[in-house]
Design an enzyme around this catalytic site. Structure first.
Site, PDB file in Angstrom:
ATOM      1  N   ALA A 392      90.811  37.072  45.922  1.00  0.00           N
ATOM      2  CA  ALA A 392      89.849  36.990  47.020  1.00  0.00           C
ATOM      3  C   ALA A 392      88.448  36.697  46.497  1.00  0.00           C
ATOM      4  O   ALA A 392      88.015  37.262  45.495  1.00  0.00           O
ATOM      5  CB  ALA A 392      89.835  38.297  47.819  1.00  0.00           C
ATOM      6  N   CYS A 393      87.768  35.782  47.177  1.00  0.00           N
ATOM      7  CA  CYS A 393      86.370  35.484  46.856  1.00  0.00           C
ATOM      8  C   CYS A 393      85.640  35.175  48.152  1.00  0.00           C
ATOM      9  O   CYS A 393      86.196  35.328  49.241  1.00  0.00           O
ATOM     10  CB  CYS A 393      86.264  34.330  45.865  1.00  0.00           C
ATOM     11  SG  CYS A 393      86.797  32.736  46.520  1.00  0.00           S
ATOM     12  N   ASP A 394      84.391  34.736  48.067  1.00  0.00           N
ATOM     13  CA  ASP A 394      83.590  34.477  49.259  1.00  0.00           C
ATOM     14  C   ASP A 394      84.262  33.492  50.207  1.00  0.00           C
ATOM     15  O   ASP A 394      84.437  33.760  51.385  1.00  0.00           O
ATOM     16  CB  ASP A 394      82.211  33.928  48.862  1.00  0.00           C
ATOM     17  CG  ASP A 394      81.188  35.043  48.698  1.00  0.00           C
ATOM     18  OD1 ASP A 394      81.367  36.095  49.325  1.00  0.00           O
ATOM     19  OD2 ASP A 394      80.240  34.861  47.923  1.00  0.00           O
TER      20      ASP A 394
END
Length: 597
Positions: A392-394
């Site tokens: 998960a990232c931005d």
């Protein structure tokens, strides 16, 4: 801390948060933007295959499809499916009430529709009589969407049209005056401070789309995505750098230039503040060359890879685009080389600078960063405790996608059949059977989004050794293997360390952790030793293999757990053998590191 400094940090955090929100509306729909860019490149009157009928399809995509997708994503971010539907209905109003593509209007109306329906539900959800829930839900979203569409048609659409026209005229004037390259004076340092999404997807992409509608291409798509400045910095480190920064720069170049993950060069710039001059100079020269050749892209290039850039370059503009990228790389390289050769500061401790970069990134998001990844990580689960692994990232793309791909390959090697995907943090679902992997500064946000999931922090999504260690620990726990030293072995540990310290390691060219059946501790120890070698600037390869795959070499050091060395030496009796009671004790390998430095 002074009040001015606090205000500055707060402003930067707010900009980053705003940019992240805009990016979360645009990035999931990049595929649609690229499809539209291909339509524009092929079928506009000046395209490769002019076709009036198909050009109308591209026009409809620009006017209707792209704004509606943005609005749907924006409403979904705020309030899921109901927010997405209301935001999309509202955006149809601004589309009908304007004469320009409503990208900016969609970014406004999508989240607004989601927020209003969310507030409506919060006020009236508990007051709806039993049996009327579906009726109220459907009519409330329909009526609210209708009212917002009317508001958009008569008020928001015309206002945004005027604002968009004003901004477009301003950009055209800047280009005509020849001062567009000066924009890179702000863009390049802002990128390194992790404001790249706010700049690219929040400002340049909407304005660039307007230019494509008028001119068939836009130079604005090239300002932030130009990989030349970063390439020049990395090449300078490869030739004139020191320590782990030098050794890691070649791989970073491939990931940056071909993979399009620009974040990978940011820590290199942060090692010496003077290198900001290099990327600014490269960006300014690159944009100047783009303007000189009058080139542009037909759509946004995402990720910022040279492959993606050339794929959406306007017809006849490829030479000018390549020239601009190479000019930016050359200037950035020359300035960086001078700085690295004559700087009085030492850059040997690249790992420490990477930590500082992580802290800067966290600060830009208004977060705190832990001193160690393990302080933010949960315990590694067993294989049976999870159904899937999510990076998960931005935005849920870019480096997290590459991290997921890297882990999938490693999982395949050990026959681990688990779903491994990537996602934006805002799209995470709270699931106790999910392992979420995030960069350190994002773990707190991920926990808030999915508190029941297991969370593991990493410094870098492309750290293969870290994933080796995670998988090995998961496998070891699944098989009931412990990394602690059994009490009966404690008495011999000091003796084994002394024996290892007396060994002559100077002729060793390769190191193998051998195992017989279970890979857990051996693979984890190999990963730890590779990390120790990287920090010490040692290039000697370290692997983990089954004992049956060993080859016999006098320049090979084989490391095993103490109980297994006697029965395994027959597989490679010419090699040097060392055994330890606990392979995971990093102090075991200090004598080896000292000998190979």
């Amino acid at each position: 801390m002074s009040e001015t400094t606090q205000q500055s940090k707060g402003a930067k955090a707010s900009i980053q948060k705003f940019g992240s929100y805009l990016s979360s509306m645009v990035m999931p729909n990049i595929g649609a933007f690229i499809a539209w860019g291909i339509f524009a490149a092929l079928f506009i009157p000046t395209g490769y295959l002019p076709n009036e009928a198909l050009n109308e399809v591209g026009g409809a995509m620009q006017v209707y499809l792209l704004p509606l997708l943005i609005a749907y994503a924006g409403g979904n971010l705020v309030y899921g499916q109901r927010g997405a539907v209301v935001g999309t209905i509202a955006t149809m109003g601004v589309i009908g009430g304007s004469n320009v593509p409503m990208f900016i209007g969609a970014m406004m109306m999508g989240p607004l529709g989601g927020w209003l329906i969310k507030k409506f539900d919060e006020q009236f959800q508990d007051k709806v009589p039993s049996g009327f829930e579906m009726l109220v839900n459907n009519f409330s979203s329909g009526i609210l969407g209708f009212l917002l569409a009317i508001l958009g048609f008569y008020a928001v659409g015309p206002i945004v049209s005027a604002l968009t026209h004003w901004m477009a005229v301003g950009v055209e004037n800047i280009i005509e005056m020849g001062i567009l390259p000066l924009a890179n004076v702000l863009i390049e340092p802002a990128k390194v401070l992790f404001l790249n999404n706010a700049i690219n997807h929040g400002i340049l992409t909407p304005l660039g789309n307007l230019q494509v509608g008028e001119l068939g291409k836009s130079i604005l798509f090239l300002l932030e995505t130009n990989p030349g400045p970063g390439l020049g910095v990395l090449l300078a480190f490869a030739l004139f750098g020191r320590g782990s920064a030098k050794s890691s720069s070649w791989g970073a170049m491939l990931i940056h230039f071909l993979g399009g993950i620009h974040e990978i060069y940011f820590p290199y710039v942060m090692t010496n503040p003077l290198l900001f001059i290099a990327v600014i100079a490269g960006g300014v020269v690159g944009s100047f060359v783009f303007g000189l050749f009058n080139v542009g892209l037909t759509g946004p290039a995402s990720p910022g890879s040279i492959v993606a850039i050339l794929g959406v370059t306007a017809r006849g503009d490829h030479l000018g685009v390549v020239a601009g990228v190479l000019a930016a790389a050359l200037v950035s390289f020359l300035v960086s080389a001078v700085i690295l050769r004559f700087s009085q500061s030492t850059n040997d401790d690249f790992e420490a600078q990477k930590k500082a970069t992580q802290a800067a990134k966290a600060e830009s998001k208004g977060q705190s960063v832990a001193l160690d990844a393990e302080e933010q990580s949960d315990e590694v689960p067993t294989f049976d405790e999870i159904d899937q692994i999510i990076f998960a990232c931005d935005a849920g793309m870019g480096s997290s996608a590459m991290g997921a791909s890297l882990l999938r390959k490693k999982a395949k090697e050990i026959n681990l059949n688990k779903k491994i995907t990537n996602s934006a943090i805002n799209n995470l679902s709270d699931d106790a059977k999910t392992l979420v992997i995030t960069q350190e500064e994002l773990t707190t946000r991920a926990r808030r989004q999915a508190p029941s999931s297991t969370h593991i922090s990493v410094e870098n999504f492309l750290d293969g050794d870290r994933y080796d260690a995670i998988l090995a620990e998961m496998q070891a726990k699944s098989e009931g293997v412990t990394s602690e030293v059994a009490p009966e072995k404690q008495a011999t540990v000091q003796q084994q360390l002394q024996e290892a310290a007396d060994v002559d390691f100077s002729n060793i060219k390769e190191i193998t952790f051998a195992y017989d059946g279970k890979v857990g501790a051996s693979t984890m120890a190999a990963s730890q030793l590779r990390n120790q070698f990287t920090q010490a600037g040692i290039q000697t390869p370290v692997t983990a293999k089954p004992v049956s795959e060993l080859h016999d070499s006098q320049q090979q050091l084989v490391i095993v757990e103490a109980p297994l060395d006697a029965q395994m030496k027959a597989y490679a009796n010419q090699s040097m053998w060392v055994s330890y009671a606990n392979l995971l004790d990093e102090s075991n390998y200090q004598a080896l590191i000292d000998a190979l430095k």
